[in-house]
Write a protein that holds these residues in place. Sequence first.
Motif, PDB file in Angstrom:
ATOM      1  N   ALA A  67       0.886  -0.952   0.039  1.00 21.22           N
ATOM      2  CA  ALA A  67      -0.071   0.063  -0.002  1.00 21.22           C
ATOM      3  C   ALA A  67       1.109   1.050   0.071  1.00 21.22           C
ATOM      4  CB  ALA A  67      -0.822  -0.042   1.233  1.00 21.22           C
ATOM      5  N   LEU A  68       1.994   1.230   0.701  1.00 19.61           N
ATOM      6  CA  LEU A  68       2.893   2.513   0.858  1.00 19.61           C
ATOM      7  C   LEU A  68       3.678   2.523  -0.515  1.00 19.61           C
ATOM      8  CD1 LEU A  68       4.179   1.986   4.420  1.00 19.61           C
ATOM      9  CD2 LEU A  68       2.913   3.894   3.750  1.00 19.61           C
ATOM     10  N   ALA A  69       3.808   1.485  -1.050  1.00 18.91           N
ATOM     11  CA  ALA A  69       4.323   1.514  -2.392  1.00 18.91           C
ATOM     12  C   ALA A  69       3.545   2.191  -3.467  1.00 18.91           C
ATOM     13  CB  ALA A  69       4.989   0.299  -2.963  1.00 18.91           C
ATOM     14  N   ALA A  70       2.077   1.696  -3.479  1.00 18.66           N
ATOM     15  CA  ALA A  70       1.151   2.364  -4.201  1.00 18.66           C
ATOM     16  C   ALA A  70       1.306   3.701  -3.810  1.00 18.66           C
ATOM     17  CB  ALA A  70      -0.098   1.793  -4.096  1.00 18.66           C
ATOM     18  N   MET A  71       1.279   4.422  -2.709  1.00 14.67           N
ATOM     19  CA  MET A  71       1.237   5.555  -2.383  1.00 14.67           C
ATOM     20  C   MET A  71       2.356   6.566  -2.752  1.00 14.67           C
ATOM     21  SD  MET A  71      -0.742   5.169   1.372  1.00 14.67           S
ATOM     22  CE  MET A  71      -0.471   6.857   1.836  1.00 14.67           C
ATOM     23  N   GLY A  72       3.460   5.635  -3.164  1.00 14.97           N
ATOM     24  CA  GLY A  72       4.684   6.321  -3.492  1.00 14.97           C
ATOM     25  C   GLY A  72       5.771   6.904  -2.416  1.00 14.97           C
ATOM     26  N   LYS A  73       5.653   6.026  -1.318  1.00 16.68           N
ATOM     27  CA  LYS A  73       6.271   6.132  -0.077  1.00 16.68           C
ATOM     28  C   LYS A  73       7.850   5.375  -0.190  1.00 16.68           C
ATOM     29  CE  LYS A  73       3.609   9.028   1.801  1.00 16.68           C
ATOM     30  NZ  LYS A  73       3.896  10.633   1.987  1.00 16.68           N
ATOM     31  N   MET A  74       7.631   4.080  -0.902  1.00 13.58           N
ATOM     32  CA  MET A  74       8.886   3.324  -0.919  1.00 13.58           C
ATOM     33  C   MET A  74       8.753   2.274  -2.034  1.00 13.58           C
ATOM     34  SD  MET A  74       8.079   1.202   2.576  1.00 13.58           S
ATOM     35  CE  MET A  74       7.764   2.808   3.549  1.00 13.58           C
ATOM     36  N   GLU A  75       9.618   1.478  -2.166  1.00 15.21           N
ATOM     37  CA  GLU A  75       9.566   0.464  -2.946  1.00 15.21           C
ATOM     38  C   GLU A  75       8.807  -0.687  -2.598  1.00 15.21           C
ATOM     39  OE1 GLU A  75      10.941   0.536  -5.986  1.00 15.21           O
ATOM     40  OE2 GLU A  75      11.485   2.443  -5.864  1.00 15.21           O
ATOM     41  N   PRO A  76       8.084  -1.580  -3.399  1.00 12.75           N
ATOM     42  CA  PRO A  76       7.298  -2.937  -3.061  1.00 12.75           C
ATOM     43  C   PRO A  76       8.138  -3.762  -2.767  1.00 12.75           C
ATOM     44  CG  PRO A  76       7.159  -2.415  -5.414  1.00 12.75           C
ATOM     45  CD  PRO A  76       7.973  -1.438  -4.969  1.00 12.75           C
ATOM     46  N   GLU A  77       9.211  -3.654  -2.128  1.00 11.07           N
ATOM     47  CA  GLU A  77      10.271  -4.863  -1.972  1.00 11.07           C
ATOM     48  C   GLU A  77      10.064  -5.364  -0.516  1.00 11.07           C
ATOM     49  OE1 GLU A  77      15.189  -5.142  -1.845  1.00 11.07           O
ATOM     50  OE2 GLU A  77      14.176  -4.011  -3.341  1.00 11.07           O
ATOM     51  N   LEU A  78       9.823  -6.790  -0.572  1.00 14.98           N
ATOM     52  CA  LEU A  78       9.822  -7.750   0.700  1.00 14.98           C
ATOM     53  C   LEU A  78      10.826  -8.613   0.781  1.00 14.98           C
ATOM     54  CD1 LEU A  78       6.091  -8.447   0.108  1.00 14.98           C
ATOM     55  CD2 LEU A  78       6.665  -7.298   2.017  1.00 14.98           C
ATOM     56  N   ARG A  79      11.140  -9.190   1.925  1.00 15.28           N
ATOM     57  CA  ARG A  79      12.219 -10.163   2.420  1.00 15.28           C
ATOM     58  C   ARG A  79      11.557 -11.621   2.409  1.00 15.28           C
ATOM     59  NH1 ARG A  79      17.388  -7.763   5.513  1.00 15.28           N
ATOM     60  NH2 ARG A  79      18.016  -6.531   3.909  1.00 15.28           N
ATOM     61  N   LEU A  80      12.183 -12.444   1.706  1.00 14.55           N
ATOM     62  CA  LEU A  80      11.721 -13.944   1.878  1.00 14.55           C
ATOM     63  C   LEU A  80      11.671 -14.232   3.301  1.00 14.55           C
ATOM     64  CD1 LEU A  80      13.133 -15.525  -1.420  1.00 14.55           C
ATOM     65  CD2 LEU A  80      10.635 -15.286  -0.742  1.00 14.55           C
ATOM     66  N   PRO A  81      10.567 -14.878   3.804  1.00 11.46           N
ATOM     67  CA  PRO A  81       9.834 -15.656   3.071  1.00 11.46           C
ATOM     68  C   PRO A  81       8.487 -14.934   2.738  1.00 11.46           C
ATOM     69  CG  PRO A  81       9.563 -16.202   5.406  1.00 11.46           C
ATOM     70  CD  PRO A  81      11.007 -15.307   5.249  1.00 11.46           C
ATOM     71  N   LEU A  82       8.421 -13.774   2.909  1.00 11.81           N
ATOM     72  CA  LEU A  82       7.161 -12.872   2.540  1.00 11.81           C
ATOM     73  C   LEU A  82       7.285 -12.466   1.086  1.00 11.81           C
ATOM     74  CD1 LEU A  82       7.006 -10.247   5.421  1.00 11.81           C
ATOM     75  CD2 LEU A  82       5.683 -12.458   5.306  1.00 11.81           C
ATOM     76  N   VAL A  83       6.170 -12.583   0.423  1.00  7.04           N
ATOM     77  CA  VAL A  83       5.998 -12.464  -1.176  1.00  7.04           C
ATOM     78  C   VAL A  83       4.777 -11.715  -1.160  1.00  7.04           C
ATOM     79  CG1 VAL A  83       6.993 -14.755  -1.590  1.00  7.04           C
ATOM     80  CG2 VAL A  83       4.445 -14.662  -1.199  1.00  7.04           C
ATOM     81  N   PRO A  84       4.747 -11.015  -2.608  1.00  2.00           N
ATOM     82  CA  PRO A  84       3.513 -10.241  -2.974  1.00  2.00           C
ATOM     83  C   PRO A  84       2.196 -10.706  -2.572  1.00  2.00           C
ATOM     84  CG  PRO A  84       5.397  -9.804  -4.352  1.00  2.00           C
ATOM     85  CD  PRO A  84       5.777 -11.030  -3.549  1.00  2.00           C
ATOM     86  N   LEU A  85       1.359  -9.868  -2.303  1.00  2.00           N
ATOM     87  CA  LEU A  85       0.064 -10.306  -2.569  1.00  2.00           C
ATOM     88  C   LEU A  85      -0.603 -10.986  -3.815  1.00  2.00           C
ATOM     89  CD1 LEU A  85      -1.727  -6.888  -1.247  1.00  2.00           C
ATOM     90  CD2 LEU A  85      -1.613  -8.977   0.087  1.00  2.00           C
ATOM     91  N   SER A  86      -1.540 -11.821  -3.531  1.00  2.00           N
ATOM     92  CA  SER A  86      -2.064 -12.527  -4.582  1.00  2.00           C
ATOM     93  C   SER A  86      -2.709 -11.381  -5.411  1.00  2.00           C
ATOM     94  CB  SER A  86      -3.324 -13.503  -4.016  1.00  2.00           C
ATOM     95  OG  SER A  86      -4.322 -12.920  -3.565  1.00  2.00           O
ATOM     96  N   GLN A  87      -3.110 -11.915  -6.723  1.00  2.00           N
ATOM     97  CA  GLN A  87      -3.645 -10.783  -7.737  1.00  2.00           C
ATOM     98  C   GLN A  87      -4.897 -10.248  -7.272  1.00  2.00           C
ATOM     99  OE1 GLN A  87      -3.680 -11.944 -11.642  1.00  2.00           O
ATOM    100  NE2 GLN A  87      -4.720  -9.988 -12.512  1.00  2.00           N
ATOM    101  N   GLU A  88      -5.878 -11.489  -6.632  1.00  2.00           N
ATOM    102  CA  GLU A  88      -7.108 -10.864  -6.256  1.00  2.00           C
ATOM    103  C   GLU A  88      -7.141  -9.963  -4.816  1.00  2.00           C
ATOM    104  OE1 GLU A  88     -11.003 -13.150  -4.258  1.00  2.00           O
ATOM    105  OE2 GLU A  88      -9.298 -14.257  -4.723  1.00  2.00           O
ATOM    106  N   ASN A  89      -6.223 -10.383  -3.820  1.00  2.00           N
ATOM    107  CA  ASN A  89      -6.358  -9.433  -2.663  1.00  2.00           C
ATOM    108  C   ASN A  89      -5.493  -7.967  -3.133  1.00  2.00           C
ATOM    109  OD1 ASN A  89      -7.198 -11.000  -0.868  1.00  2.00           O
ATOM    110  ND2 ASN A  89      -5.544 -12.156  -0.434  1.00  2.00           N
ATOM    111  N   ASN A  90      -4.657  -8.086  -4.103  1.00  2.00           N
ATOM    112  CA  ASN A  90      -4.030  -6.746  -4.517  1.00  2.00           C
ATOM    113  C   ASN A  90      -5.076  -5.867  -4.942  1.00  2.00           C
ATOM    114  OD1 ASN A  90      -1.558  -5.251  -4.928  1.00  2.00           O
ATOM    115  ND2 ASN A  90      -2.022  -5.350  -6.938  1.00  2.00           N
ATOM    116  N   GLN A  91      -5.880  -6.519  -5.882  1.00  2.00           N
ATOM    117  CA  GLN A  91      -6.955  -5.343  -6.280  1.00  2.00           C
ATOM    118  C   GLN A  91      -7.807  -4.929  -5.303  1.00  2.00           C
ATOM    119  OE1 GLN A  91      -8.666  -8.271  -9.228  1.00  2.00           O
ATOM    120  NE2 GLN A  91      -7.480  -7.742 -10.988  1.00  2.00           N
ATOM    121  N   LYS A  92      -8.128  -5.974  -4.345  1.00  2.00           N
ATOM    122  CA  LYS A  92      -8.898  -5.357  -3.326  1.00  2.00           C
ATOM    123  C   LYS A  92      -8.311  -4.354  -2.398  1.00  2.00           C
ATOM    124  CE  LYS A  92     -11.444  -9.975  -2.143  1.00  2.00           C
ATOM    125  NZ  LYS A  92     -11.550 -11.007  -1.403  1.00  2.00           N
TER     126      LYS A  92
END
Length: 292
Positions: free
Chosen positions: A256-281
């Motif tokens: 969400a902060l990445a979408a707001m332009g506050k930072m890069e959407p970079e996570l560290r494993l074992p965390l991975v990006p949201l599923s497409q469905e949840n990202n749309q929500k």
Amino acid sequence: MQLIGAFTALVTPFSNGQVDEERYRAFIEWQIEQGINGVVPCGTTGESATLSPAEHEKVIAICIDQVKKRVPVIAGAGSNSTAESIHLAAFAKKAGADAALLITPYYNKPTQEGLVAHFKAIAKEVSMPMVVYNVPGRTGVNVQPATMARLYKEIPEVIGAKEATADLTQISAILELCDDKFLLLSGDDFTVLPTIAVGGRGVISVVSNLVPKAFSQLCHFALQGDYAKARKLHYQMQPLCRACFLETNPIPVKLALAAMGKMEPELRLPLVPLSQENNQKLLATLKEAGLL
């Protein structure tokens, strides 16, 4: 400094695998400008579990330097190893943190007596204000109300707790067993208002990464007894709270902060990006809240 109101459990920005100091400093500055009451580096939301010891110290040092005593800094310093907790708390004190946030040992699953011994050992080596972080959903162990009262009464350094059970029965029991100087902060964004209503002093929040002003105002109105205004903000932020926990924290809030332009959407494993469905929500909720 009084540890009362809304404290943001700060997200840690990364860029190309490294802590993004420039974005981190700018983000902390924005939080203060928006009226947040305090900040918490190196908590769960800051991906502390995947920070190296050197990075952990760096993130705390940057935060304290950027804040410059304008608001309190509660530095995450907990570990499942008592010796490591002592080391991290000692660094937090030396760096100038106002308090240390100490999670109960995870994975080990200590007994209630083990919990008391753990916090006594830390306090013996590092005398500074300590906030006990109780989050059974992450650690597998719950600090029972009677144990929390023991920690408060037997360890002068323990000034309060981040209670992340969302269990108002337990929260009430803790406050019943402790005096009115005990600083109980909600560790659950959904129950900040009812927690304050029974005697809590504020929140260490995930969602305030996105809306620090609103969470600060919610706490202010609730602590002043203006429940009409506090309720309005409480219900206004419930959709954001739901969106920020669509998947494991801090995945949604960082994206969400990445979408707001506050930072890069970079996570560290074992965390991975949201599923497409949840990202749309998530994006739809951010738009509805006027954050995009």
